[in-house]
Design a protein around this motif. Structure first.
Motif, PDB file in Angstrom:
ATOM      1  N   ASP A 184      -4.798   7.995  11.017  1.00  0.00           N
ATOM      2  CA  ASP A 184      -5.555   6.932  11.667  1.00  0.00           C
ATOM      3  C   ASP A 184      -4.792   6.296  12.827  1.00  0.00           C
ATOM      4  O   ASP A 184      -5.114   5.199  13.269  1.00  0.00           O
ATOM      5  N   SER A 185      -3.771   7.000  13.325  1.00  0.00           N
ATOM      6  CA  SER A 185      -3.028   6.554  14.496  1.00  0.00           C
ATOM      7  C   SER A 185      -3.067   7.646  15.555  1.00  0.00           C
ATOM      8  O   SER A 185      -3.345   8.810  15.243  1.00  0.00           O
ATOM      9  N   PRO A 186      -2.767   7.320  16.810  1.00  0.00           N
ATOM     10  CA  PRO A 186      -2.712   8.359  17.840  1.00  0.00           C
ATOM     11  C   PRO A 186      -1.604   9.360  17.537  1.00  0.00           C
ATOM     12  O   PRO A 186      -0.692   9.069  16.751  1.00  0.00           O
ATOM     13  N   PRO A 187      -1.640  10.543  18.153  1.00  0.00           N
ATOM     14  CA  PRO A 187      -0.551  11.497  17.976  1.00  0.00           C
ATOM     15  C   PRO A 187       0.766  10.864  18.415  1.00  0.00           C
ATOM     16  O   PRO A 187       0.801  10.088  19.369  1.00  0.00           O
ATOM     17  N   PRO A 188       1.863  11.183  17.723  1.00  0.00           N
ATOM     18  CA  PRO A 188       3.122  10.488  17.997  1.00  0.00           C
ATOM     19  C   PRO A 188       3.566  10.459  19.459  1.00  0.00           C
ATOM     20  O   PRO A 188       3.995   9.397  19.934  1.00  0.00           O
TER      21      PRO A 188
ATOM     22  N   ARG B  57       0.829  -1.208   0.000  1.00  0.00           N
ATOM     23  CA  ARG B  57       0.000   0.000   0.000  1.00  0.00           C
ATOM     24  C   ARG B  57       0.866   1.263   0.000  1.00  0.00           C
ATOM     25  O   ARG B  57       0.566   2.239  -0.672  1.00  0.00           O
ATOM     26  N   VAL B  58       1.938   1.206   0.765  1.00  0.00           N
ATOM     27  CA  VAL B  58       2.836   2.354   0.862  1.00  0.00           C
ATOM     28  C   VAL B  58       3.614   2.528  -0.442  1.00  0.00           C
ATOM     29  O   VAL B  58       3.752   3.642  -0.957  1.00  0.00           O
TER      30      VAL B  58
ATOM     31  N   SER C 199       0.867  -1.815  14.884  1.00  0.00           N
ATOM     32  CA  SER C 199      -0.430  -1.221  14.580  1.00  0.00           C
ATOM     33  C   SER C 199      -1.330  -2.197  13.827  1.00  0.00           C
ATOM     34  O   SER C 199      -0.904  -2.836  12.868  1.00  0.00           O
ATOM     35  N   PRO C 200      -2.602  -2.300  14.227  1.00  0.00           N
ATOM     36  CA  PRO C 200      -3.509  -3.216  13.529  1.00  0.00           C
ATOM     37  C   PRO C 200      -3.810  -2.800  12.097  1.00  0.00           C
ATOM     38  O   PRO C 200      -4.194  -3.619  11.274  1.00  0.00           O
ATOM     39  N   ASN C 201      -3.618  -1.505  11.776  1.00  0.00           N
ATOM     40  CA  ASN C 201      -3.882  -1.062  10.408  1.00  0.00           C
ATOM     41  C   ASN C 201      -2.599  -0.992   9.583  1.00  0.00           C
ATOM     42  O   ASN C 201      -2.598  -0.520   8.463  1.00  0.00           O
ATOM     43  N   ARG C 202      -1.490  -1.473  10.169  1.00  0.00           N
ATOM     44  CA  ARG C 202      -0.237  -1.518   9.448  1.00  0.00           C
ATOM     45  C   ARG C 202       0.503  -2.820   9.729  1.00  0.00           C
ATOM     46  O   ARG C 202       0.319  -3.805   9.077  1.00  0.00           O
ATOM     47  N   GLY C 203       1.334  -2.810  10.745  1.00  0.00           N
ATOM     48  CA  GLY C 203       2.249  -3.932  10.914  1.00  0.00           C
ATOM     49  C   GLY C 203       1.646  -5.238  11.377  1.00  0.00           C
ATOM     50  O   GLY C 203       2.184  -6.301  11.090  1.00  0.00           O
TER      51      GLY C 203
END
Length: 298
Positions: free
Chosen positions: A253-257, A120-121, A220-224
């Motif tokens: 779609d992730s929390p702030p860093p 995707r990336v 991350s569930p939407n990535r790794g």
């Protein structure tokens, strides 16, 4: 009551994707700098896949003094690819990290074609064009000359070279080529591809002088979709003194860093990594890499 552990105090995150960007990000680098400073962090690095980030970092430091915003270059095609000219330009503009190819690396591109989520990336950053499929080794498995020159330039300017998305074989060749050069080398998020970056290979990399970067993005569930305990086992095996922690975050779609980093630290503690070990990986080791000095408890 015992004082609550605050792992963000003095912490440095060396892997954040932040705006402005061509894709929607959580916020821009100035907003991040304000939030990171309020959380007590000492600094962070800005990683832009397709654009050198040194000037974004410099302007952010001017607007938000008191936090170290670190610029970098990623050697994808649009940034010049494997080019000493591109690297020298970045280093003269005060880049402190040189990432080898990521979205344009042959290893990651082929992993994507084989079904890995990294596709995707890669697709998003190709704009419908052909991927250059960069490799940093020749047919004999040795580092190509331009990469040796990049290592030497980074050493001259006191910058870090990060492996990007190249293969474990290429990482090992990079580390061997660096033996007589002495550049600090970070192996970028091996937890994204533990099927290839196995624990024995990670041990070999550490023995050759590598620092291993483990990332929250890999969990991350939407990535790794990674396994926290597999990551913790890898850290315990190679030794926390050879590792750094980073988020690889900044997506909308992730929390702030900063919150992502805090969560990451607490997750690792729950997986059996001690608070002291986490502090070394999130604070002491990245500070040392960036020449920032020891944390004084400010």
């Amino acid at each position: 009551m015992a004082q609550k552990w605050q792992p963000l105090l003095g912490a440095v995150d060396l892997h954040i994707h932040i705006g402005p960007d061509i894709v929607e990000r959580y916020y821009d680098s100035i907003d991040l700098a304000h939030e990171a400073a309020e959380a007590g962090m000492a600094g962070f690095a800005v990683k832009d896949q397709l654009c050198p980030s040194m000037f974004k970092a410099a302007l952010t430091r001017k607007v938000v003094p008191g936090i170290d915003v670190i610029g970098a270059i990623v050697l994808n095609e649009i940034c010049g690819g494997l080019s000493t000219r591109a690297v020298l330009y970045a280093l003269k503009a005060e880049a402190k990290i040189v990432w080898l190819p990521t979205v344009d690396a042959k290893y990651a591109y082929r992993k994507g074609l084989a079904g890995h989520w990294i596709k995707r990336v890669s697709d998003r950053n190709a704009f419908g064009g052909a991927n250059p499929e960069y490799m940093i080794i020749d047919h004999s498995g040795e580092c190509i000359p331009v990469v040796r020159e990049i290592l030497a330039l980074a050493a001259q300017y006191g910058a870090v070279v990060a492996s990007g998305h190249v293969s474990p074989e290429e990482c090992l060749a990079l580390l061997r080529a660096n033996k007589n050069i002495g550049t600090n080398i970070v192996i970028t998020h091996p937890n994204l591809w533990f099927d290839d970056f196995t624990i024995p290979i990670l041990h070999e990399m550490v023995e050759l002088g590598a620092i291993l970067e483990f990332t929250m993005g890999g969990l991350s569930p939407n990535r790794g979709h990674g396994d926290l305990y597999q990551m913790a086992d890898a850290i315990k095996s190679v030794g926390h003194q050879h590792c750094i922690l980073a988020t690889d975050s900044g997506a909308i779609d992730s929390p702030p860093p900063p919150e992502d980093l805090r969560t990451f630290c607490y997750l690792l503690r729950s997986a059996g990594i001690s608070e002291k070990e986490v502090d070394v990986m999130v604070r002491d080791n990245p500070r040392k890499l960036m020449g920032m000095g020891k944390y004084s408890g400010e």
